[in-house]
Design a protein around this motif. Structure first.
Motif, PDB file in Angstrom:
ATOM      1  N   TRP A 241      -8.891   3.262   1.744  1.00  0.00           N
ATOM      2  CA  TRP A 241      -7.530   3.326   2.256  1.00  0.00           C
ATOM      3  C   TRP A 241      -6.556   2.595   1.335  1.00  0.00           C
ATOM      4  CZ3 TRP A 241      -5.562  -1.506   2.943  1.00  0.00           C
ATOM      5  CH2 TRP A 241      -6.453  -2.553   3.164  1.00  0.00           C
ATOM      6  N   GLU A 242      -7.097   1.779   0.414  1.00  0.00           N
ATOM      7  CA  GLU A 242      -6.232   1.033  -0.497  1.00  0.00           C
ATOM      8  C   GLU A 242      -5.506   1.950  -1.476  1.00  0.00           C
ATOM      9  OE1 GLU A 242      -8.865  -1.845  -2.188  1.00  0.00           O
ATOM     10  OE2 GLU A 242      -8.602  -3.249  -0.521  1.00  0.00           O
TER      11      GLU A 242
ATOM     12  N   SER B 122      -0.669 -10.356   4.012  1.00  0.00           N
ATOM     13  CA  SER B 122      -1.298 -11.436   4.771  1.00  0.00           C
ATOM     14  C   SER B 122      -0.661 -12.795   4.479  1.00  0.00           C
ATOM     15  CB  SER B 122      -2.795 -11.475   4.470  1.00  0.00           C
ATOM     16  OG  SER B 122      -3.021 -11.732   3.095  1.00  0.00           O
ATOM     17  N   GLY B 123      -1.175 -13.829   5.167  1.00  0.00           N
ATOM     18  CA  GLY B 123      -0.696 -15.183   4.945  1.00  0.00           C
ATOM     19  C   GLY B 123       0.579 -15.532   5.662  1.00  0.00           C
TER      20      GLY B 123
ATOM     21  N   ILE C 175       0.848  -1.187   0.000  1.00  0.00           N
ATOM     22  CA  ILE C 175       0.000   0.000   0.000  1.00  0.00           C
ATOM     23  C   ILE C 175       0.886   1.239   0.000  1.00  0.00           C
ATOM     24  CG2 ILE C 175      -1.797   1.255   1.242  1.00  0.00           C
ATOM     25  CD1 ILE C 175      -2.715  -1.430   0.128  1.00  0.00           C
ATOM     26  N   PRO C 176       0.641   2.206  -0.900  1.00  0.00           N
ATOM     27  CA  PRO C 176       1.496   3.405  -0.954  1.00  0.00           C
ATOM     28  C   PRO C 176       1.483   4.196   0.350  1.00  0.00           C
ATOM     29  CG  PRO C 176       0.127   3.221  -2.936  1.00  0.00           C
ATOM     30  CD  PRO C 176      -0.382   2.197  -1.972  1.00  0.00           C
TER      31      PRO C 176
ATOM     32  N   PRO D 137      -6.030  -2.859   9.047  1.00  0.00           N
ATOM     33  CA  PRO D 137      -6.514  -3.237   7.712  1.00  0.00           C
ATOM     34  C   PRO D 137      -5.385  -3.502   6.723  1.00  0.00           C
ATOM     35  CG  PRO D 137      -6.887  -0.897   8.111  1.00  0.00           C
ATOM     36  CD  PRO D 137      -6.479  -1.492   9.407  1.00  0.00           C
ATOM     37  N   VAL D 138      -4.298  -2.735   6.806  1.00  0.00           N
ATOM     38  CA  VAL D 138      -3.190  -2.920   5.867  1.00  0.00           C
ATOM     39  C   VAL D 138      -2.598  -4.317   5.996  1.00  0.00           C
ATOM     40  CG1 VAL D 138      -0.834  -2.212   5.309  1.00  0.00           C
ATOM     41  CG2 VAL D 138      -2.596  -0.484   5.663  1.00  0.00           C
ATOM     42  N   LEU D 139      -2.351  -4.770   7.213  1.00  0.00           N
ATOM     43  CA  LEU D 139      -1.713  -6.077   7.413  1.00  0.00           C
ATOM     44  C   LEU D 139      -2.623  -7.237   7.044  1.00  0.00           C
ATOM     45  CD1 LEU D 139       0.261  -5.452  10.729  1.00  0.00           C
ATOM     46  CD2 LEU D 139       1.050  -5.281   8.362  1.00  0.00           C
TER      47      LEU D 139
END
Length: 241
Positions: free
Chosen positions: A210-211, A175-176, A43-44, A167-169
Motif C-alpha cells: 500500500w506504500e 506518525s508521531g 502516501i500518493p 496503516p497510512v496514519l
C-alpha cells in the motif's frame, strides 16, 4: 398488449450527495491543475470524481471542481502555522485568520464530457476533532470567464475508509503526533451529515504494498441548478490571490 402503447425507458436513479460545511479553510486561489501536491510528503493518492445530475442522470460537464485538504501532519496551506493538534472553531468561512499564502494540496479541474475530474495528491492526514477527509466544492460555470464562476451548486466532504487510514496514519510522514486520529464514527460532522454516503472507494495502486499509493473514486449526485448555502458568492472575495 397494445402494440401502439408507448414504451418508455426507466427514469435514471441517482441520489443527491449530502452537503457538508466548507469549514474555515476554504480559499479561492484560482489554481487550475491536476497535480495539487506541490511536493508535499505523504502516501500518493490518485482521485477520480464523477459528477451526475440527479434531475436527469446525465454527467455534469464543464463544472469546476475544487478540492482542498490537510497535509500529512494535519496542516492546511494558508493556515500552515496553526497547531493541528489543537481544536479550532470549524464554523464559518474565514473564522480562523490566515497565516500564510501557501497553496499546497489545493486546486481545481473542469469535468470532462463524462462528468469526470482526476487529481494527483497525497493521502490526507488528520487534525484535532476530525477524521480523515477531503473538501470538495462544485461550481457551475457559464460564458468564457470560468475563473470568476461563483455559482456554487454543491459543497461536500469525502471521507477515507478506516481500513486504509489505519496503516497510512502509522507511516513515517504521518506518525508521531501528540493526539490520536478520530475514526469516522467518532467525527461529529460525519455522523450528523450522513458522511457514510461520502466514503471514497479506495484501492491500492500496487499489488505488493500500500506504500505505493492508493486510487480513490466516488460518484457524486448534485443538482446543478441548486445554490449551495455553504459557500456564498461573497466568500470568493475573501481569499482571492
Amino acid at each position: 398488449m397494445d402494440e401502439n402503447a408507448a414504451i418508455t425507458a426507466p427514469e435514471p436513479v441517482c441520489l443527491l450527495a449530502p452537503e457538508q460545511i466548507a469549514g474555515p479553510y476554504f480559499r479561492n486561489p484560482r489554481l487550475i491543475r491536476r497535480n495539487i501536491s506541490e511536493g508535499a510528503s505523504g502516501i500518493p493518492l490518485l482521485l477520480k470524481l464523477s459528477l451526475i445530475d440527479v434531475k436527469n442522470g446525465e454527467p455534469v460537464t464543464d463544472a469546476l471542481v475544487d478540492i482542498w485538504h490537510c497535509n500529512a501532519r494535519g496542516a492546511y496551506s494558508g493556515w500552515s502555522k496553526i497547531d493541528p493538534d489543537k481544536e479550532v472553531d470549524v464554523g464559518d468561512i474565514g473564522s480562523v485568520p490566515r497565516t500564510d499564502d501557501d497553496t499546497y494540496l489545493r486546486g481545481g479541474q473542469f469535468t470532462d464530457r463524462k462528468g469526470v475530474v482526476r487529481f494527483t495528491t497525497i493521502y490526507p492526514g488528520f487534525y484535532a476533532g476530525r477524521s480523515v477527509h477531503i473538501h470538495v466544492a462544485v461550481r457551475i460555470v457559464s460564458g468564457s470567464n470560468y475563473l470568476d464562476a461563483r455559482h456554487v451548486a454543491w459543497v461536500g466532504q469525502l471521507y477515507l475508509p478506516e481500513v486504509t487510514s489505519r496503516p497510512v496514519l502509522g507511516a513515517k510522514d504521518y506518525s508521531g503526533r501528540s493526539i490520536a486520529p478520530l475514526r469516522n464514527d467518532q467525527d461529529e460532522l460525519f455522523t450528523r451529515m450522513h458522511g457514510e454516503d461520502s466514503i471514497l472507494n479506495v484501492h491500492t495502486i500496487g499489488r505488493d504494498s500500500w506504500e505505493d499509493g492508493f486510487f480513490g473514486q466516488l460518484t457524486i449526485g448534485i443538482d446543478k441548478h441548486a445554490m449551495s448555502a455553504q459557500i456564498k458568492p461573497e466568500d470568493f472575495d475573501i481569499y482571492t490571490v
